[in-house]
Design an enzyme around this catalytic site. Structure first.
Site, PDB file in Angstrom:
ATOM      1  N   SER A 159       0.847  -1.196   0.000  1.00 13.16           N
ATOM      2  CA  SER A 159       0.000   0.000   0.000  1.00 13.16           C
ATOM      3  C   SER A 159       0.881   1.244   0.000  1.00 13.16           C
ATOM      4  O   SER A 159       1.623   1.471  -0.948  1.00 13.16           O
ATOM      5  CB  SER A 159      -0.945  -0.022   1.208  1.00 13.16           C
ATOM      6  OG  SER A 159      -1.859   1.046   1.153  1.00 13.16           O
ATOM      7  N   THR A 160       0.865   2.031   1.068  1.00 11.14           N
ATOM      8  CA  THR A 160       1.633   3.279   1.113  1.00 11.14           C
ATOM      9  C   THR A 160       3.122   3.004   0.896  1.00 11.14           C
ATOM     10  O   THR A 160       3.726   2.225   1.614  1.00 11.14           O
ATOM     11  CB  THR A 160       1.436   3.973   2.476  1.00 11.14           C
ATOM     12  OG1 THR A 160       0.060   3.991   2.797  1.00 11.14           O
ATOM     13  CG2 THR A 160       1.994   5.384   2.446  1.00 11.14           C
ATOM     14  N   HIS A 167      -2.704  -0.977  -3.278  1.00 14.77           N
ATOM     15  CA  HIS A 167      -3.856  -0.122  -3.015  1.00 14.77           C
ATOM     16  C   HIS A 167      -3.759   1.142  -3.866  1.00 14.77           C
ATOM     17  O   HIS A 167      -2.915   2.006  -3.619  1.00 14.77           O
ATOM     18  CB  HIS A 167      -3.913   0.272  -1.537  1.00 14.77           C
ATOM     19  CG  HIS A 167      -4.195  -0.889  -0.627  1.00 14.77           C
ATOM     20  ND1 HIS A 167      -3.902  -0.861   0.716  1.00 14.77           N
ATOM     21  CD2 HIS A 167      -4.764  -2.099  -0.857  1.00 14.77           C
ATOM     22  CE1 HIS A 167      -4.268  -2.010   1.267  1.00 14.77           C
ATOM     23  NE2 HIS A 167      -4.785  -2.774   0.327  1.00 14.77           N
ATOM     24  N   MET A 205      -0.018   1.175   5.105  1.00 13.07           N
ATOM     25  CA  MET A 205      -0.778   1.556   6.287  1.00 13.07           C
ATOM     26  C   MET A 205      -1.870   0.509   6.536  1.00 13.07           C
ATOM     27  O   MET A 205      -2.454  -0.018   5.597  1.00 13.07           O
ATOM     28  CB  MET A 205      -1.387   2.933   6.041  1.00 13.07           C
ATOM     29  CG  MET A 205      -2.272   3.481   7.152  1.00 13.07           C
ATOM     30  SD  MET A 205      -2.732   5.219   6.823  1.00 13.07           S
ATOM     31  CE  MET A 205      -3.487   5.100   5.192  1.00 13.07           C
ATOM     32  N   ASP A 259      -4.184  -4.881   6.121  1.00  7.31           N
ATOM     33  CA  ASP A 259      -4.641  -5.714   5.009  1.00  7.31           C
ATOM     34  C   ASP A 259      -3.589  -6.764   4.677  1.00  7.31           C
ATOM     35  O   ASP A 259      -2.413  -6.458   4.549  1.00  7.31           O
ATOM     36  CB  ASP A 259      -4.923  -4.828   3.787  1.00  7.31           C
ATOM     37  CG  ASP A 259      -5.707  -5.551   2.707  1.00  7.31           C
ATOM     38  OD1 ASP A 259      -6.343  -6.578   3.007  1.00  7.31           O
ATOM     39  OD2 ASP A 259      -5.692  -5.076   1.562  1.00  7.31           O
TER      40      ASP A 259
END
Length: 365
Positions: free
Chosen positions: A186-187, A213, A306, A309
């Protein structure tokens, strides 16, 4: 508790006011100032010493990419980009991520979005998350050479991550089976994916499934960019295509990526079922799907991001078969959320810095 000071940079007075109002409503955020162009932003960066900068990608004179590069060279600070969803906007945003932006927000309806309230909570969450980013990692000089072999020894799971009175669960690794690799991030993910996918050899004897993401409109540009840089083929996944060895399939924004058996082969399945953990695509959905595939050994990788998940999906995979799990270490993560959650399950086999992950994958392949 010290407040997080934010500098807002946008050439639109309306957008500056709207973003200021949104962020000021949160008790931990303080808008230290605003800037209407790049020159003013760089000056106020030195004057105000903000903790986070929100930066519009598309500005006249000095655009957001140029401003970002000057910020990196003058006073590194976490930057969240605001971008349109056009093809050019997506490509510029990915370029910004490579130059050091921590994250980005898409404006719902172009440069001046009257409906910015639709992403208000996402903006607040990402600014707060950016304030905790690993800045030393974000702004360190990237070394694009292969990692030295002395750094490729396995880092076994540290005992302090084990839950009390709980033995680790390690199902038998079936080395002779066909292999399947799945990656969740993600991030900070675009930079991490570049580090990993560009190090995988063209002849890797497994398909690679990726959940990053990202909203619709950005994953195609990400896949195209990584495809140009990698030895393997990288593409945005399409519904129903047969998985091929040496190809990485990136879940399209807005769709979950799953896998299903088609005879002796495997095929992708794109679905629009409810978001999981606030995300579609979701790492948990991919991992759970891969876990249901029989007669394959799987390598699961969870990298910077972050939230949590992927942790539940990893647990589901481990219960159903032959799985090796790799988590990115806190030292190289931009945000050590998703890997930390995975490690806390006590199901991770290896903890690696990002430039070691490709070698760890190939060790199992």
């Amino acid at each position: 508790m010290d407040k997080i000071k934010v500098l807002i940079v946008d050439d639109s007075a309306f957008m500056r006011k709207l973003i200021t109002d949104f962020l000021s409503e949160h008790p931990v955020l303080e808008v230290a100032g605003t800037a209407r162009n790049g020159e003013e932003a760089l000056r106020k960066l030195q004057e105000l010493q903000p903790d986070v900068v929100t930066l519009d990608v598309e500005m006249p004179s000095m655009n957001g990419i140029e401003v970002l590069r000057k910020i990196m060279s003058s006073r590194p600070v976490p930057v969240v980009m605001l971008s349109s969803t056009t093809k050019a906007g997506a490509e510029n945003t990915l370029q910004a991520m490579q130059y050091g932006a921590v994250d980005f927000i898409t404006k719902p309806s172009g440069s001046i979005s009257l409906d910015l309230h639709k992403v208000k909570q996402e903006l607040i969450d990402k600014v707060i998350s950016a304030s905790k980013a690993n800045i030393d990692k974000v702004y360190s000089d990237e070394k694009h050479t292969e990692p030295d072999s002395s750094h490729l020894s396995e880092k076994r799971l540290k005992t302090n991550f084990k839950k009390p009175n709980e033995a680790p669960f390690h199902p038998k690794w079936e080395e002779r089976r066909k292999k399947l690799v799945c990656i969740g991030t993600s991030t900070g993910g675009p930079r991490a994916l570049q580090q990993v996918l560009t190090r995988l050899p063209k002849e890797i004897s497994a398909p690679v499934l990726v959940v990053q993401h990202m909203p619709p409109g950005f994953t195609k540009s990400l896949a195209d960019r990584l495809n140009m840089l990698s030895n393997i083929t990288v593409k945005e996944a399409e519904d129903g295509e047969i998985l091929q060895k040496g190809t990485a399939y990136i879940a399209p924004g807005g769709y979950h990526l799953e896998v299903r058996a088609v005879g002796a082969s495997l095929a992708t399945s794109l679905t629009t079922t409810d978001a999981r953990n606030g995300h579609r695509p979701s790492v948990d959905v991919l991992f759970e799907s891969v876990g249901r595939i029989e007669n394959f050994s799987k390598v699961a990788v969870i990298m910077t991001g972050m939230g949590s998940d992927g942790a539940l999906g990893l647990a589901a995979m481990k219960k159903q078969g032959s799985v090796k799990a790799i988590a990115e270490s806190s030292e190289s993560c931009i945000v050590f959320g998703m890997p930390k959650a995975a490690i806390s399950t006590n199901l991770v086999d290896d903890i690696k810095e990002v430039d070691e992950i490709a070698a760890a994958i190939m060790h199992y392949i």
